[in-house]
Design an enzyme around this catalytic site. Sequence first.
Site, PDB file in Angstrom:
ATOM      1  N   ILE A   3       0.488  -9.097   7.510  1.00 14.54           N
ATOM      2  CA  ILE A   3       1.616  -9.323   6.614  1.00 14.54           C
ATOM      3  C   ILE A   3       2.039  -8.015   5.947  1.00 14.54           C
ATOM      4  O   ILE A   3       3.210  -7.631   5.978  1.00 14.54           O
ATOM      5  CB  ILE A   3       1.271 -10.355   5.507  1.00 14.54           C
ATOM      6  CG1 ILE A   3       0.689 -11.639   6.130  1.00 14.54           C
ATOM      7  CG2 ILE A   3       2.480 -10.633   4.638  1.00 14.54           C
ATOM      8  CD1 ILE A   3       1.638 -12.383   7.023  1.00 14.54           C
ATOM      9  N   HIS A   4       1.074  -7.322   5.358  1.00 14.37           N
ATOM     10  CA  HIS A   4       1.385  -6.137   4.564  1.00 14.37           C
ATOM     11  C   HIS A   4       1.595  -4.874   5.401  1.00 14.37           C
ATOM     12  O   HIS A   4       2.239  -3.934   4.936  1.00 14.37           O
ATOM     13  CB  HIS A   4       0.260  -5.875   3.545  1.00 14.37           C
ATOM     14  CG  HIS A   4       0.312  -6.780   2.360  1.00 14.37           C
ATOM     15  ND1 HIS A   4      -0.080  -8.090   2.429  1.00 14.37           N
ATOM     16  CD2 HIS A   4       0.738  -6.573   1.091  1.00 14.37           C
ATOM     17  CE1 HIS A   4       0.079  -8.658   1.242  1.00 14.37           C
ATOM     18  NE2 HIS A   4       0.583  -7.759   0.428  1.00 14.37           N
ATOM     19  N   ASP A  45      -3.784  -7.518   7.356  1.00 18.10           N
ATOM     20  CA  ASP A  45      -3.661  -8.981   7.302  1.00 18.10           C
ATOM     21  C   ASP A  45      -2.521  -9.514   8.160  1.00 18.10           C
ATOM     22  O   ASP A  45      -2.277 -10.720   8.197  1.00 18.10           O
ATOM     23  CB  ASP A  45      -3.486  -9.446   5.857  1.00 18.10           C
ATOM     24  CG  ASP A  45      -2.234  -8.876   5.200  1.00 18.10           C
ATOM     25  OD1 ASP A  45      -1.556  -8.038   5.823  1.00 18.10           O
ATOM     26  OD2 ASP A  45      -1.934  -9.276   4.055  1.00 18.10           O
ATOM     27  N   GLY A  73       0.660 -10.811  -3.011  1.00 15.80           N
ATOM     28  CA  GLY A  73      -0.649 -10.239  -2.722  1.00 15.80           C
ATOM     29  C   GLY A  73      -1.228 -10.694  -1.402  1.00 15.80           C
ATOM     30  O   GLY A  73      -0.684 -11.558  -0.715  1.00 15.80           O
ATOM     31  N   HIS A 122      -1.714   2.776  -6.678  1.00 18.36           N
ATOM     32  CA  HIS A 122      -0.478   3.000  -5.970  1.00 18.36           C
ATOM     33  C   HIS A 122       0.049   4.351  -6.398  1.00 18.36           C
ATOM     34  O   HIS A 122      -0.029   4.694  -7.550  1.00 18.36           O
ATOM     35  CB  HIS A 122       0.555   1.975  -6.322  1.00 18.36           C
ATOM     36  CG  HIS A 122       0.177   0.587  -5.979  1.00 18.36           C
ATOM     37  ND1 HIS A 122       0.275   0.085  -4.696  1.00 18.36           N
ATOM     38  CD2 HIS A 122      -0.322  -0.383  -6.748  1.00 18.36           C
ATOM     39  CE1 HIS A 122      -0.088  -1.166  -4.703  1.00 18.36           C
ATOM     40  NE2 HIS A 122      -0.448  -1.480  -5.936  1.00 18.36           N
ATOM     41  N   ARG A 146      10.167  16.006   6.654  1.00 20.94           N
ATOM     42  CA  ARG A 146      10.028  17.252   5.901  1.00 20.94           C
ATOM     43  C   ARG A 146       8.943  17.162   4.837  1.00 20.94           C
ATOM     44  O   ARG A 146       8.366  18.175   4.441  1.00 20.94           O
ATOM     45  CB  ARG A 146      11.372  17.641   5.267  1.00 20.94           C
ATOM     46  CG  ARG A 146      12.336  18.265   6.263  1.00 20.94           C
ATOM     47  CD  ARG A 146      13.520  18.919   5.576  1.00 20.94           C
ATOM     48  NE  ARG A 146      14.407  17.953   4.948  1.00 20.94           N
ATOM     49  CZ  ARG A 146      15.400  17.337   5.583  1.00 20.94           C
ATOM     50  NH1 ARG A 146      15.620  17.598   6.873  1.00 20.94           N
ATOM     51  NH2 ARG A 146      16.169  16.469   4.964  1.00 20.94           N
ATOM     52  N   ASP A 168      -7.816  -6.234  -0.359  1.00 21.45           N
ATOM     53  CA  ASP A 168      -6.912  -6.157  -1.509  1.00 21.45           C
ATOM     54  C   ASP A 168      -6.536  -7.569  -1.953  1.00 21.45           C
ATOM     55  O   ASP A 168      -5.406  -7.845  -2.360  1.00 21.45           O
ATOM     56  CB  ASP A 168      -5.667  -5.336  -1.170  1.00 21.45           C
ATOM     57  CG  ASP A 168      -4.886  -4.924  -2.412  1.00 21.45           C
ATOM     58  OD1 ASP A 168      -5.514  -4.785  -3.480  1.00 21.45           O
ATOM     59  OD2 ASP A 168      -3.658  -4.747  -2.325  1.00 21.45           O
TER      60      ASP A 168
END
Length: 339
Positions: A201-202, A199, A260, A141, A173, A224
């Site tokens: 969802i994410h 999925d 998750g 991340h 920007r 993931d």
Amino acid sequence: MMRGGQCTAWAPVLQFTNCRILRGGVLLREDLWVRGGRILDPEKLFFEERRVADKQRDCGGCILAPGFIDVQINGGFGVDFSKATEDVGSGVALVARRILSHGVTSFCPTLITSPPEVYHKVLPQISVKSGGPHGAGVLGHSVADLKVAEEAVQSGATFITHLFNAMLPFHHRDPGIVGLLTSDQVPPGRCIFYGMIADGIHTNPAALRIAHRAHPQGLVLVTDAVPALGLGNGRHTLGQQEVEVDGLTAYVAGTKTLSGSIAPMDVCIRHFLQATGCSVELALEAASLHPAQLLGLEKTKGSLDFGSDADFVVLDDTLHVQATYISGELVWQAEKAGP
């Protein structure tokens, strides 16, 4: 030579008929020929060796696509790859077996962000392993702004971990890492790949469409997935945490906090196809050819080109997995399905 190093001259030739083969970005009505664990060029077989197939399998009009490659999976079926235990290897083996039913023939076990001591203890227990009846093969991340991301690319970075997730939001920007998809600072000939968790969802369908239309050739579908993958609806205890699974959503028990991703690869492919309106061919390549290119394995995996590993998945017209093959060997089959 066979994948194991043995001569193929005596090996039986297997011909898959009545199928549509994904090759070169197109679904072709051709037969697939396999020998010694690799895809065979039938013209050389006919004209140079003067041989025919030893066995034929009727695919019933199904699609034959390269085996799916999941380059980011943190666990599943109750197994957490990040747990510093002595049986991580057996956990990886269990996941390798289970994901065959979702068309995954190779995967990269990944660890969620953990203390350094966890990496030092767990990673040596995860070794590269060829796939087979025992399971899928094991492949070996950020909050950066666009300038930092471009500098990373100049230094050799090629993959954006699950685009949009846990990174700076897009701003006109400074578009952040998302801006790499259309950046003019990417070295000529370099393809930037990015993982998408499709999925439902994410990642919002609109975000999937934006990414796909901006840079389709770099899109890599990833699950993931976390240990709750495959456990089914209900409350489950995973380590010190209780999670509640409802369909394709996993929450920290008693909350609405996501815990998750739990969608398997074939579900992600179907959702991606529906959300973006892309072609079936591109949806399948996002889970096979693109991850192989990312890993530098496109000469052996991710395609059904002559000489490639005979790792492939048999799909019906709705892209549900009917069978999975590794090295031309049937390793999983849906009940009452062929071939």
